[in-house]
Design a protein around this motif. Structure first.
Motif, mmCIF file in Angstrom:
data_model
loop_
_atom_site.group_PDB
_atom_site.id
_atom_site.type_symbol
_atom_site.label_atom_id
_atom_site.label_comp_id
_atom_site.label_asym_id
_atom_site.label_seq_id
_atom_site.Cartn_x
_atom_site.Cartn_y
_atom_site.Cartn_z
ATOM 1 N N LEU A 21 0.845 -1.198 0.000
ATOM 2 C CA LEU A 21 0.000 0.000 0.000
ATOM 3 C C LEU A 21 0.881 1.248 0.000
ATOM 4 C CD1 LEU A 21 -2.621 -1.004 2.714
ATOM 5 C CD2 LEU A 21 -2.867 -1.133 0.220
ATOM 6 N N ALA A 25 -1.617 9.886 1.345
ATOM 7 C CA ALA A 25 -1.233 11.284 1.117
ATOM 8 C C ALA A 25 -0.013 11.704 1.945
ATOM 9 C CB ALA A 25 -2.414 12.194 1.444
ATOM 10 N N ARG A 27 0.205 13.079 4.731
ATOM 11 C CA ARG A 27 0.027 14.454 5.231
ATOM 12 C C ARG A 27 0.800 14.700 6.512
ATOM 13 N NH1 ARG A 27 -5.190 13.382 3.692
ATOM 14 N NH2 ARG A 27 -5.777 14.401 1.745
ATOM 15 N N LYS A 33 5.972 9.082 2.238
ATOM 16 C CA LYS A 33 6.624 8.144 3.156
ATOM 17 C C LYS A 33 7.347 7.032 2.404
ATOM 18 C CE LYS A 33 2.743 7.507 5.717
ATOM 19 N NZ LYS A 33 1.883 7.033 6.832
ATOM 20 N N ASP A 78 -6.255 2.910 -7.370
ATOM 21 C CA ASP A 78 -7.506 2.681 -6.645
ATOM 22 C C ASP A 78 -8.704 2.808 -7.582
ATOM 23 O OD1 ASP A 78 -5.809 2.608 -4.495
ATOM 24 O OD2 ASP A 78 -6.600 4.389 -3.507
HETATM 25 N N1 LIG Z 1 -3.817 2.656 -2.334
HETATM 26 C C1 LIG Z 1 -4.041 3.455 -1.287
HETATM 27 N N2 LIG Z 1 -3.231 3.380 -0.215
HETATM 28 C C2 LIG Z 1 -3.477 4.214 0.827
HETATM 29 C C3 LIG Z 1 -4.524 5.153 0.812
HETATM 30 N N3 LIG Z 1 -4.508 5.838 1.983
HETATM 31 C C4 LIG Z 1 -3.493 5.326 2.703
HETATM 32 N N4 LIG Z 1 -2.865 4.350 2.005
HETATM 33 C C5 LIG Z 1 -1.705 3.560 2.446
HETATM 34 O O1 LIG Z 1 -2.080 2.904 3.653
HETATM 35 C C6 LIG Z 1 -1.010 2.933 4.588
HETATM 36 C C7 LIG Z 1 -1.440 3.659 5.849
HETATM 37 O O2 LIG Z 1 -1.726 4.979 5.489
HETATM 38 P P1 LIG Z 1 -1.996 6.121 6.558
HETATM 39 O O3 LIG Z 1 -0.741 6.399 7.317
HETATM 40 O O4 LIG Z 1 -3.195 5.765 7.351
HETATM 41 O O5 LIG Z 1 -2.397 7.346 5.631
HETATM 42 P P2 LIG Z 1 -1.475 8.251 4.724
HETATM 43 O O6 LIG Z 1 -2.417 8.914 3.766
HETATM 44 O O7 LIG Z 1 -0.328 7.517 4.128
HETATM 45 O O8 LIG Z 1 -0.870 9.323 5.732
HETATM 46 P P3 LIG Z 1 -1.618 10.609 6.378
HETATM 47 O O9 LIG Z 1 -1.970 11.530 5.242
HETATM 48 O O10 LIG Z 1 -0.621 11.203 7.306
HETATM 49 O O11 LIG Z 1 -2.843 10.063 7.080
HETATM 50 C C8 LIG Z 1 0.163 3.606 3.867
HETATM 51 O O12 LIG Z 1 0.953 2.583 3.313
HETATM 52 C C9 LIG Z 1 -0.515 4.417 2.779
HETATM 53 O O13 LIG Z 1 0.310 4.622 1.641
HETATM 54 C C10 LIG Z 1 -5.362 5.224 -0.348
HETATM 55 O O14 LIG Z 1 -6.318 6.019 -0.449
HETATM 56 N N5 LIG Z 1 -5.077 4.358 -1.364
#
Ligand SMILES: Nc1nc2c(ncn2[C@@H]2O[C@H](COP(=O)(O)OP(=O)(O)OP(=O)(O)O)[C@@H](O)[C@H]2O)c(=O)[nH]1
Length: 222
Positions: A21, A25, A27, A33, A78
């Motif tokens: 995954l 974003a 954020r 990341k 997605d």
């Molecule tokens: N394909 C896909 N992966 C996602 C999506 N949102 C989060 N992820 C992935 O899921 C994992 C956990 O994500 P989070 O840390 O919850 O969200 P994030 O968007 O990466 O970070 P924040 O913006 O700080 O919340 C990470 O590996 C992200 O890249 C999405 O909408 N689509």
């Protein structure tokens, strides 16, 4: 059928796809990341390298393929953009042709083949199922320090159908989805016994810059 622990001899398994995954974003981190580096290697490269040891096919769940083209890995966008990790899992499961799918978030720098292999061994052995005629668990999810880790877990391809419904209805709570799966929840002590070490470091994840600093410290200690 694979026995628990057999992965050590027969990996990678053609019965399992690795889903990384990387469509978030970032954020809180303020920078993508997946592309942050630890010891000269980006997180996404580390994750691909780890999953390739266990999984016969790799799918990258992301919406900006240009950022990841250098990896030479199949990228799946997605179907329901902007809906979070469940949408990423859904799209990749739909694209997968493997019965089992090892989901790993790209922000877990210390995932290990030992943990992935332990989960896969349990999935293939159908452990925890009282009825031998039953189809077996829909998912295999570690429980570490009392928390489930659905973003480092195995899912059957068929679980995509329930995700599709949830995404259409806007039900985006991961724990609600996990409850409807016949999931095998693997306790920490069982994982530790299978891995021969604590699984805690393997589920460390990074959200903020201070988590990245902590990951750099942890990596230097290795
Ligand atoms: N394909 C896909 N992966 C996602 C999506 N949102 C989060 N992820 C992935 O899921 C994992 C956990 O994500 P989070 O840390 O919850 O969200 P994030 O968007 O990466 O970070 P924040 O913006 O700080 O919340 C990470 O590996 C992200 O890249 C999405 O909408 N689509």
């Amino acid at each position: 059928m694979m026995e628990v622990g057999e992965w050590r001899r027969s990996s990678p398994s053609e019965r399992v796809a690795g889903i990384i995954l990387a469509g978030g974003a970032s954020r809180r981190m303020g920078a993508n990341k997946a592309l942050l580096s630890l010891n000269g290697e980006s997180l996404i490269e580390r994750t691909v390298r780890c999953l390739e040891q266990v999984c016969g096919r790799i799918l990258l769940s992301a919406n900006d393929p240009d950022s990841f083209r250098h990896l030479g890995v199949e990228c799946v966008p997605d179907v329901y953009p902007g809906q979070g990790p469940m949408a990423g899992i859904h799209a990749a499961l739909m694209a997968s042709d493997r019965p089992w799918n090892m989901v790993a978030a790209c922000d877990m720098p210390f995932i290990s083949p030992a943990l992935l292999g332990a989960l896969l061994g349990l999935a293939e052995a159908g452990q925890g199922q009282g009825d031998p005629a039953a189809a077996g668990p829909g998912a295999v999810i570690p429980v570490i320090q009392g928390r489930i880790h659905p973003l480092l877990a195995l899912y059957r391809k068929e679980t995509a159908a329930g995700l599709e419904r949830r995404l259409q209805e806007g039900e985006l709570r991961m724990t609600d989805w996990v409850e409807e799966l016949d999931a095998l929840l693997v306790p920490e002590d069982q994982l530790e016994a299978l891995m021969g070490c604590s699984p805690r470091k393997a589920v460390f994840n990074m959200n903020r810059p201070e988590d990245y600093e902590e990951a750099c410290r942890m990596d230097a200690e290795d």
